[in-house]
Design a protein around this motif. Structure first.
Motif, short mmCIF file in Angstrom:
data_model
loop_
_atom_site.label_atom_id
_atom_site.label_comp_id
_atom_site.label_asym_id
_atom_site.label_seq_id
_atom_site.Cartn_x
_atom_site.Cartn_y
_atom_site.Cartn_z
N SER A 51 0.84 -1.19 0.00
CA SER A 51 0.00 0.00 0.00
C SER A 51 0.88 1.24 0.00
N ASP A 52 0.41 2.23 -0.68
CA ASP A 52 1.10 3.51 -0.68
C ASP A 52 2.57 3.40 -1.03
N THR A 184 6.77 15.15 9.46
CA THR A 184 5.49 14.71 8.90
C THR A 184 5.74 14.12 7.51
N ASN A 185 4.79 13.40 7.04
CA ASN A 185 4.93 12.77 5.72
C ASN A 185 4.71 13.75 4.59
N GLY A 250 5.08 5.17 8.13
CA GLY A 250 4.06 5.07 9.15
C GLY A 250 4.48 5.83 10.40
N GLU A 251 3.52 6.20 11.23
CA GLU A 251 3.85 6.92 12.46
C GLU A 251 4.72 6.05 13.34
N GLY A 252 5.69 6.64 13.99
CA GLY A 252 6.54 5.88 14.89
C GLY A 252 7.91 6.50 15.05
N ILE A 294 10.99 11.23 14.90
CA ILE A 294 9.62 10.77 15.05
C ILE A 294 8.85 11.15 13.80
N VAL A 295 8.02 10.23 13.37
CA VAL A 295 7.10 10.55 12.29
C VAL A 295 5.71 10.65 12.89
#
Lengths: 476, 85
Positions: A51-52, A184-185, A250-252, A294-295
């Motif tokens: 995905s993505d 951020t993405n 992904g966040e993390g 961090i995202v």
């Protein structure tokens, strides 16, 4: 009998400790004395959905050759530059026993040739230049979601900057995301390095690895995700090295490591072992730097690798000015930011500024008191880094006739500072005309090696002597 | 927060107890000999010397490693006696 077994065990333990000691000191990887042969793999047709625009990974594979195309009929077309596949590390990348490739949205056909470990895949997956299809496994790769910019796009550029011109030593100048940054993405990655032309023969290349560190919480190393290699490339041009890309993560919590790796002795065909067995000690370059970032809205709470209080606290301070403020905010059950997990964490995790001031108070209020204050002062003097100029001596010499009441004099000054430090800088300023290296550049790694060997031999000799005297003592 | 509090209390108590002792900022001058000044200047000059003669600095580092090894060995022998390996 017991003593005999005991001695043998002790000798073996000594040998083992010695072996790992030498390995740790010299960075010598354990040489592969035997090949691990894999049978031709009975893998069946596989598929992977991403995905993505994620990174397609095949892990646990020893040696392989990878191709992909949009054509279902001929999945063996090399991926380079074809079919919208935007990049991969190496077509036969065995690093980390995994392959990485990036795909745009759509359906792709990939093929992997599994080969024995240690063999060059081209020689095994192709017979007289023609692919041996019986040794290839097809993978159907379906990519859904939004097509985002490719990763890695391998957009390596060689530019010229004043930073590299003023200091041409091989090093990583900077890379992003910055340490402890919250991003951020899509997450942008950028690495800038200087590569001195003289080092091209002794550096292996530039590597950037990305690792998700969220799952280290319980020390479950085996369950931790694999490294993602964003870049692994040789460098064949001196000067500024720049690489940039961006991707959606992904966040993390993530750790990114950028390395300039030096070459290995014994690497290449026809070498003694067929494998590298020691880092090149004449290359004074093995520069690795890592950042954690961090995202999204994740926090560093609960991550083992950040349990060192300072690091954790600095991360937590990112949420608020101090942990006290954060405590007041997150522990208020009526407030909108109430979070019992963070509240408990803030209760026990000390505030960095308070800790610093507490240690400073302890130092000034306790450690500087008589009589131990003298020891503190002594340690402060020893650990200081300031330098003082070396002394100079001046002598006054009488000139002229000896019977004069006011004889003429002249003075001779011996300026040790000028002689020693000035002499050293003059020596350093002399460069050999071919490679441009100063005597220090040439001799430093050699003397470093000699001193390291002398230290190791001294310690080994002492351990061996100790072992011998123990054996004799036990026999007697 | 709790650790901060405990640390502050400990530092406060110890600071109060030891506040009666005179504070030391420099090493003493004995018989007109300024030990602090001599040490500061001497160590500074030694650092200048080792920066110029970097090879001696490397050997000095090697000697420090060996000294550390023998120190650790002596400590092990001190604690384990004849049972030391």
């Amino acid at each position: 009998m017991y003593n005999h077994v005991h001695n043998i065990m002790k000798a073996n333990i000594c040998k083992l400790v010695l072996f790992f000691f030498i390995k740790a000191i010299l960075f010598i990887p354990i040489p592969a004395f035997a090949y691990t042969f894999y049978t031709w793999s009975p893998y069946s047709l596989g598929s992977a959905s991403i995905s993505d625009k994620g990174v397609f990974q095949l892990t646990g594979i020893s040696n392989l050759y990878f191709s992909a195309t949009t054509s279902a009929s001929n999945p063996y077309t090399p991926f380079t530059g074809g079919g919208g596949i935007t990049g991969a590390t190496y077509p036969y990348n065995t690093l980390n026993n995994a392959i990485y490739a990036n795909f745009g949205v759509g359906t792709w056909h990939g093929a992997v040739c599994f080969g024995p470990s240690g063999a060059y895949p081209n020689d095994l997956c192709f017979i007289a230049g023609v692919r041996d299809n019986s040794r290839w496994v097809n993978y159907l790769i379906t990519v859904t979601g939004t097509d985002t910019p490719a990763l890695p796009n391998n957009s390596i550029t060689y530019a010229t900057s004043t930073t590299c011109t003023s200091d041409p030593s091989t090093r990583i100048i900077s890379f992003t995301p910055e340490n402890n940054a919250t991003t951020t993405n899509p997450v942008p990655f950028e690495v800038r390095a200087c590569v001195n032309s003289d080092d091209l023969s002794t550096i292996e290349g530039v590597q950037i690895r990305l690792h998700n560190i969220d799952q280290n919480v319980l020390f479950l190393g085996s369950l931790s995700p694999s490294d993602i290699v964003l870049l692994d490339t040789g460098v064949d041009t001196g000067g500024d090295f720049e690489f940039s890309t961006s991707t959606t993560l992904g966040e993390g919590n993530y750790r990114i490591e950028a390395c300039i790796n030096r070459t290995y002795f014994g690497y290449g065909a026809g070498s003694l072992f067929g494998y590298a067995f020691a880092l090149n000690p004449f290359a004074d370059i093995h520069n690795c730097q890592s950042h954690q970032f961090i995202v999204g809205t994740s926090t560093f709470i609960g991550n083992i690798s950040q349990r060192i209080w300072g690091e954790t606290n600095s991360a937590l301070n990112g949420l608020s000015a101090t942990s006290s403020e954060a405590l007041a905010r997150t522990c208020n059950p009526l407030g909108s930011s109430f979070d019992i997990r963070q509240c408990l964490a803030f209760l026990f995790i000390p505030d960095g500024q308070s800790l610093t001031s507490a240690f400073e108070d302890a130092k000034t209020g306790i450690l500087t008191r008589m009589p131990w204050g003298y020891l503190t002062r002594f340690i402060v003097i020893l650990s200081a880094t300031s330098t003082s100029p070396l002394p100079s001596f001046t002598t006054v010499v009488q000139v002229g006739a000896g019977g004069d009441l006011t004889p003429a004099t002249t003075s001779i000054t011996m300026d040790m500072n000028d002689m020693i430090t000035g002499g050293a800088s003059v020596l350093d300023s002399i460069h050999d005309p071919i490679q441009g290296k100063s005597m220090r550049d040439v001799m430093y790694p050699i003397i470093q090696l000699i001193v390291a060997l002398a230290v190791i031999i001294t310690i080994i000799a002492d351990i061996v002597k100790m072992s011998k005297s123990n054996s004799q003592h036990n026999v007697s | 927060m709790i650790i901060n509090l405990l640390l502050n209390v400990v530092v406060l108590l110890l600071g109060a107890v030891f506040s009666m002792l005179p504070s030391v900022t420099t090493l003493p001058v004995i018989l007109n000999y300024d030990i602090d000044g001599a040490l500061v200047t001497g160590m500074g000059q030694l650092r200048t010397f080792l920066e110029a003669f970097w090879a001696i600095g490397l050997m000095f580092s090697g000697a420090l490693i060996i000294l550390t090894y023998f120190s650790v060995k002596m400590v092990i022998k001190l604690f384990l006696g004849s049972r030391a390996p």
